[in-house]
Design an enzyme around this catalytic site. Sequence first.
Site, short mmCIF file in Angstrom:
data_model
loop_
_atom_site.label_atom_id
_atom_site.label_comp_id
_atom_site.label_asym_id
_atom_site.label_seq_id
_atom_site.Cartn_x
_atom_site.Cartn_y
_atom_site.Cartn_z
N ARG A 28 3.97 -12.99 10.04
CA ARG A 28 4.60 -11.67 9.96
C ARG A 28 5.93 -11.69 10.66
NH1 ARG A 28 0.72 -7.81 8.56
NH2 ARG A 28 1.90 -5.91 8.88
N LYS A 82 3.54 0.93 9.51
CA LYS A 82 3.79 2.19 8.80
C LYS A 82 3.15 3.36 9.53
CE LYS A 82 2.51 0.18 5.06
NZ LYS A 82 1.96 -0.10 3.74
N GLU A 123 0.88 -1.16 0.00
CA GLU A 123 0.00 0.00 0.00
C GLU A 123 0.92 1.22 0.00
OE1 GLU A 123 -3.70 1.22 2.84
OE2 GLU A 123 -2.70 -0.67 3.22
P1 ATP Z 1 1.78 -1.96 7.93
O1 ATP Z 1 1.02 -2.35 9.15
O2 ATP Z 1 3.23 -1.79 8.19
O3 ATP Z 1 1.18 -0.80 7.20
P2 ATP Z 1 0.70 -3.58 5.87
O4 ATP Z 1 0.48 -5.04 5.85
O5 ATP Z 1 -0.51 -2.73 5.91
O6 ATP Z 1 1.72 -3.25 7.02
P3 ATP Z 1 1.28 -3.37 3.09
O7 ATP Z 1 1.91 -2.26 2.35
O8 ATP Z 1 -0.14 -3.65 2.87
O9 ATP Z 1 1.56 -3.12 4.64
O10 ATP Z 1 2.14 -4.71 2.92
C1 ATP Z 1 2.57 -5.22 1.70
C2 ATP Z 1 2.89 -6.67 1.89
O11 ATP Z 1 3.90 -6.83 2.90
C3 ATP Z 1 1.67 -7.44 2.35
O12 ATP Z 1 1.61 -8.66 1.62
C4 ATP Z 1 1.93 -7.69 3.80
O13 ATP Z 1 1.33 -8.88 4.21
C5 ATP Z 1 3.45 -7.74 3.87
N1 ATP Z 1 3.95 -7.35 5.18
C6 ATP Z 1 3.71 -6.19 5.83
N2 ATP Z 1 4.29 -6.19 7.05
C7 ATP Z 1 4.92 -7.38 7.18
C8 ATP Z 1 5.69 -8.02 8.21
N3 ATP Z 1 5.94 -7.40 9.38
N4 ATP Z 1 6.19 -9.24 7.98
C9 ATP Z 1 5.96 -9.87 6.82
N5 ATP Z 1 5.24 -9.34 5.81
C10 ATP Z 1 4.71 -8.12 5.98
MG MG Z 2 -1.99 -3.01 4.37
#
Ligand code: ATP
Ligand code: MG
Length: 555
Positions: free
Chosen positions: A259, A269, A34
Site C-alpha cells: 500500500r 476513506k 468500493e
Molecule cells: P480504504 O481503506 O481507503 O477504504 P480500500 O482498500 O478499502 O481503502 P477500495 O475502494 O476497496 O479501498 O480500493 C480499491 C483498490 O485500491 C483496491 O485494490 C485496494 O487494494 C487499492 N488501494 C486502496 N488503498 C490503497 C493504498 N493506500 N495504496 C495502494 N492501493 C490502495
Molecule cells: Mg475495501
Amino acid sequence: MEESTNFIHAFIEEDIAPGGRFAGQQVHTRFPPEPNGYLHIGHCKALCIDFGTAEKFGGLCNLRMDDTNPAKEDTEYVEAIQEDIHWLGFDWGDRFFYGSDYFEQDYAYAVELIEKGLAYVCELTAEEFVRCRGDLTHPAVSPYRDRPIAESLDLFARMRAGEFPDGKYTLRAKIDLASGNFNLRDPVIYRIRHVEHHRQGTAWCIYPMYDFAHPIQDALEGITHSLCTLEFEEHRPLYDWVVNNVSVPCKPRQIEFARLGINYTVMSKRKLRELVNRGLVSGWDDPRMPTLCGLRRRGYTPASIRNFCERIGVAKVNSTIEFGFLEHCLREDLNRHANRAMAVLHPIRLTMTNYPEGKSEEFDVENNPEDPAAGTRKVRFSRTVYIEADDFLETPVPKFKRLYPDGPECRLKGAYLIRCTGCVRDADGNVTEVLATYDPESAGGNPADGRKVKGATIHWVDVETAVDAEIRLYDNLFADEAPDAADKNYMDCLNPNSLTVCTGCKLERALAGAAAPDTFQFLRLGYFCVDNRDSTPDHLVFNRSVALKDSFVKK
Ligand code: ATP
Ligand code: MG
C-alpha cells in the site's frame, strides 16, 4: 531516481511466456474500488499498477465497482470515481461492471460447492463462531460440518427465500479446520442480511463474503492477474481455493503489492469521510485532502501524479513516502508547463518619485523561460506599483537585501532598477507607501553600464491595472507526521494552520480572465491555480499548489 524493478511485470512475463500459466493469452487486469468514498492518492498507485500493467502488456483493464457489501454506496461516488480515473488518463472502454451483477452466479457457485460436499450451512452465532475458531495449537470446532448435503441445499435455498432472520445461519466453505491460515478454517462465504442493496433493491437477503465473491468476479470477467494490496496476501490461499473448486471459466492469479502511505496525511476513506462529515474540510475536494479531486483542485496535474506513482515503484513492503516527494513531482511538471506571472499577496504601494505622473509603458516579458513556444505578454508599468509589504523595512535587519531607505539598488523584475528613499505614514504611524527613485537608463531591469545590482529582484504589479484576487495558502492538514498510526487519534493531529486566506491580493492585468484549470508560477511565491469551485470572473480565487522551495532536492 532510477526506475525500480517491477516484480509484478516479472511474474506476468513468466506467465505469458510459452509454457506459462497464461501462455498466449492477453493480459487482463481490473480495478475494483468500493463506491463508498472518493478515490485518494493511494488508489492512484493501484490504478497506475492495474491500468499501467495492462497498458504495458497491450492488455485490458476492467473497472468494477465492488458493491458486494450492501453498505451505503452512492451513485455520487460511482460517478466521481469514473471522472477521476478518466482525468488521470486511464480508460476501461466498455468494460464497466458491478460486483453485484454477479449475485446470481455467486449463488449458483455456492450451490455447486454444497453439492460437491465443499460447503455447509452452519448455525453458530457470531460469538460462538469466534469461540470455536481455535488457536495456533488447537483446530477450530465446527459442529455442523457434517450436515447432509440435501439439508444444506434446502436450508441455503430457504435462507435466500428470506425465511430466517439475520445471523440465524451462515454458509461455510469446508476447507481445513486445522489450517495455520485461519482464513481456511471453514470461512463463512454467505450471510443473511435483510438490507436493501443500492442496485439490487430487496432482491437479496443473503450476501456473499468478499473472499468468495471477488475471485468469482475476477474469473467471470476473464481476469488473468488480480493485483491487490498486501493485506490480501493471507487471503490468497482462499482465493485460489475458490477458483479451483467452482466451475469458473478461468483461474486468475492474485499478486499483492505494498500500500502507499504518505506522511502528514490519512489514507482511509472512512477517516476522510469523517473529516468531510464533521465539516473540518470544505468537502472531498478540499485542496488539503489527499483525494484525487482535492489534488486536482489544489492544482496537481495527471502527469505529476502518474510520474509520482511510477517513481515510487512497486514493493512488497509497506512504506511511507514523503509528501515532499509528491510536491517535487508537481514542481517538476509545472516548471516546464506553467506560465510565469506576477502577483502580490500582501500589497503596499511603491511610488517612483522621479517617474513622470500620467506616464505608463509596457514591457514584453517571456511567459515561460523553460518553453519559448509559450510566447510573451505585455506587462504594464507606471509611477506607482504594488509590492509585498515585507519587501520593505524601515530599519533593516542584518542581511536584508531588499528595500529600506538608502539601501541597495534593487531590481523591479523586468522593469527598472530602483533605490528606496523613504516611506509615507498615516496618522497612526503605519507605513502606507514606500518611496523610491528609478534609473531611467535601466529599462527592462538591466543597468546601461553593466554595474552589479546588489539588492534583490522584487516582483510587483502595476496599481492602475491590477486585478483583485483571493489567494489561499495551504499547509499539511495534519501537524503530526503519522496521523494514521495505530496509537494515534488522527482527529487530535489536525494542523490548525493548514489554511491561510489572503484577500485583497493584486494580480497583473493579464490574469483578469483566468479560469480553472489555469496554472501559473507567481514569481517568488510558488505555483498557483484558479480554484475550480469558488473562482468567478468577478471574484478570482487562486490556490497555492506548491511553494517554490524544494526541500526534497536538498535531502
Ligand atoms: P480504504 O481503506 O481507503 O477504504 P480500500 O482498500 O478499502 O481503502 P477500495 O475502494 O476497496 O479501498 O480500493 C480499491 C483498490 O485500491 C483496491 O485494490 C485496494 O487494494 C487499492 N488501494 C486502496 N488503498 C490503497 C493504498 N493506500 N495504496 C495502494 N492501493 C490502495
Ligand atoms: Mg475495501
